[in-house]
Design an enzyme around this catalytic site. Structure first.
Site, PDB file in Angstrom:
ATOM      1  N   TYR A  12       1.166  -2.724   4.166  1.00  0.00           N
ATOM      2  CA  TYR A  12      -0.234  -2.552   4.568  1.00  0.00           C
ATOM      3  C   TYR A  12      -1.101  -3.649   3.957  1.00  0.00           C
ATOM      4  O   TYR A  12      -1.841  -4.347   4.654  1.00  0.00           O
ATOM      5  CB  TYR A  12      -0.729  -1.174   4.115  1.00  0.00           C
ATOM      6  CG  TYR A  12      -2.217  -0.949   4.271  1.00  0.00           C
ATOM      7  CD1 TYR A  12      -2.748  -0.491   5.472  1.00  0.00           C
ATOM      8  CD2 TYR A  12      -3.093  -1.173   3.210  1.00  0.00           C
ATOM      9  CE1 TYR A  12      -4.105  -0.261   5.625  1.00  0.00           C
ATOM     10  CE2 TYR A  12      -4.460  -0.963   3.351  1.00  0.00           C
ATOM     11  CZ  TYR A  12      -4.957  -0.502   4.554  1.00  0.00           C
ATOM     12  OH  TYR A  12      -6.308  -0.292   4.691  1.00  0.00           O
ATOM     13  N   ASN A  37     -12.564   2.131  -2.383  1.00  0.00           N
ATOM     14  CA  ASN A  37     -12.068   3.486  -2.110  1.00  0.00           C
ATOM     15  C   ASN A  37     -13.101   4.314  -1.345  1.00  0.00           C
ATOM     16  O   ASN A  37     -13.963   4.949  -1.933  1.00  0.00           O
ATOM     17  CB  ASN A  37     -11.661   4.166  -3.420  1.00  0.00           C
ATOM     18  CG  ASN A  37     -10.614   3.354  -4.174  1.00  0.00           C
ATOM     19  OD1 ASN A  37     -10.920   2.692  -5.157  1.00  0.00           O
ATOM     20  ND2 ASN A  37      -9.392   3.364  -3.689  1.00  0.00           N
TER      21      ASN A  37
END
Length: 311
Positions: free
Chosen positions: A146, A175
């Site tokens: 990823y 995040n």
């Protein structure tokens, strides 16, 4: 204004559903291109009913489908990707969707001569940072398929910029959390795990000393940054989107305990934990996008807990 249409891959996902209303407010029309594997069909249907949003139910792996669906669009936002957890379990699918998908979207954007492409990159391109805060010019050391595909995406944008003058901004999301997020994201599952225990009157259990940290950025601020990147004067560069604050897992537990309103202390499960820390240098976001975060971690998490408790 009437001719401005945003081609939005992965637009039916968690972050996309926060970005699309902001685009409509600014007078854009939106063409969502999404395979709806994780998309929210009900929310998309509501948006389509406005007359300014259309859905193309397709997959970025099919270059022909991408190219024909992008026709007539002035801007591109490319968010379609396989999540970080899944990429370790199934590298083949991750490379297929993230690498091939990236290339299909960028090549089509270059062919169609769009005004600007905004790409969802990731803070994970840095790997384990040598220092905090993490700056866009730091050494990149992506560790999973990823993360590797996100970095490769940035490099591919550079290629199409040099060859076809494609104008792009790569946003390195830290995040992201907020309402509407699937419970499977790694750090969201930490939040959910803590909240579920707290709702049952149980203390959150933290591995190690809870020193590992993240830079939690609210989805509303991410959406604002995405729209700003679409319209920024400067382009062809990567920009961090985070708060600049590293919130440790121990701090997160305290914030959530206060938000739920229970009188417990976190329990620590003594074991070796790989302590990774995250915090974004957001100087460039301020300078290039005129952007900074507006929602503090405490306020954002408290609000999220209230919504979770109410549902």
């Amino acid at each position: 204004m009437s001719s401005r249409t945003v081609f939005f891959t992965g637009g039916a996902g968690f972050i996309g559903m926060h970005v699309v209303p902001m685009l409509l407010e600014k007078g854009y029309k939106v063409r969502i291109f999404d395979n709806m594997f994780r998309g929210d069909r009900d929310k998309v249907a509501e948006l389509v009913a406005t007359g300014d949003v259309e859905l193309v139910d397709q997959d970025v792996r099919y270059g022909g489908a991408v190219h024909s669906a992008m026709k007539g669009c002035s801007h591109v936002i490319h968010f379609a990707a396989v999540s970080i957890n899944k990429s370790q379990a199934d590298p083949h699918e991750s490379i297929d969707i993230n690498m091939v998908g990236n290339h299909n979207v960028f090549a089509a954007a270059a062919d169609h001569g769009v005004e600007r492409l905004v790409y969802a990159s990731s803070a994970s391109v840095y790997g384990d940072p040598k220092k905090l805060p993490m700056h866009e010019d730091d050494v990149l050391d992506p560790l999973t398929p990823y993360c590797i595909s996100k970095r490769a995406g940035e490099d591919l944008l550079g290629f199409y910029q040099r060859r076809d003058n494609l104008s792009w901004v790569a946003l390195r999301f830290f995040n992201v959390y907020g309402p509407g997020q699937k419970t499977t994201a790694y750090y969201t599952s930490v939040i959910n795990h803590f909240v579920n225990r707290l709702r049952n009157g149980l203390p959150p259990v933290i591995d190690g000393k809870g020193e590992q940290s993240m830079d939690f950025i609210h989805v509303h601020d991410i959406a604002r940054g995405t729209v700003a990147a679409l319209e920024a004067e400067r382009s062809n560069l990567a920009v961090n989107l985070g708060t600049g604050i590293d919130t440790s897992v121990a701090d997160l537990a305290k914030i959530l305990i206060d938000a739920v309103g229970v009188d417990v202390e976190p329990q620590f499960n003594p074991r070796e934990v790989l302590v990774s820390r995250r915090a974004a240098d957001i100087t460039r976001a301020r300078e290039v996008l005129g952007w900074e975060p507006t929602i503090s971690v405490r306020d954002g998490m408290t609000d999220l807990v209230k919504q979770t408790m109410a549902s």
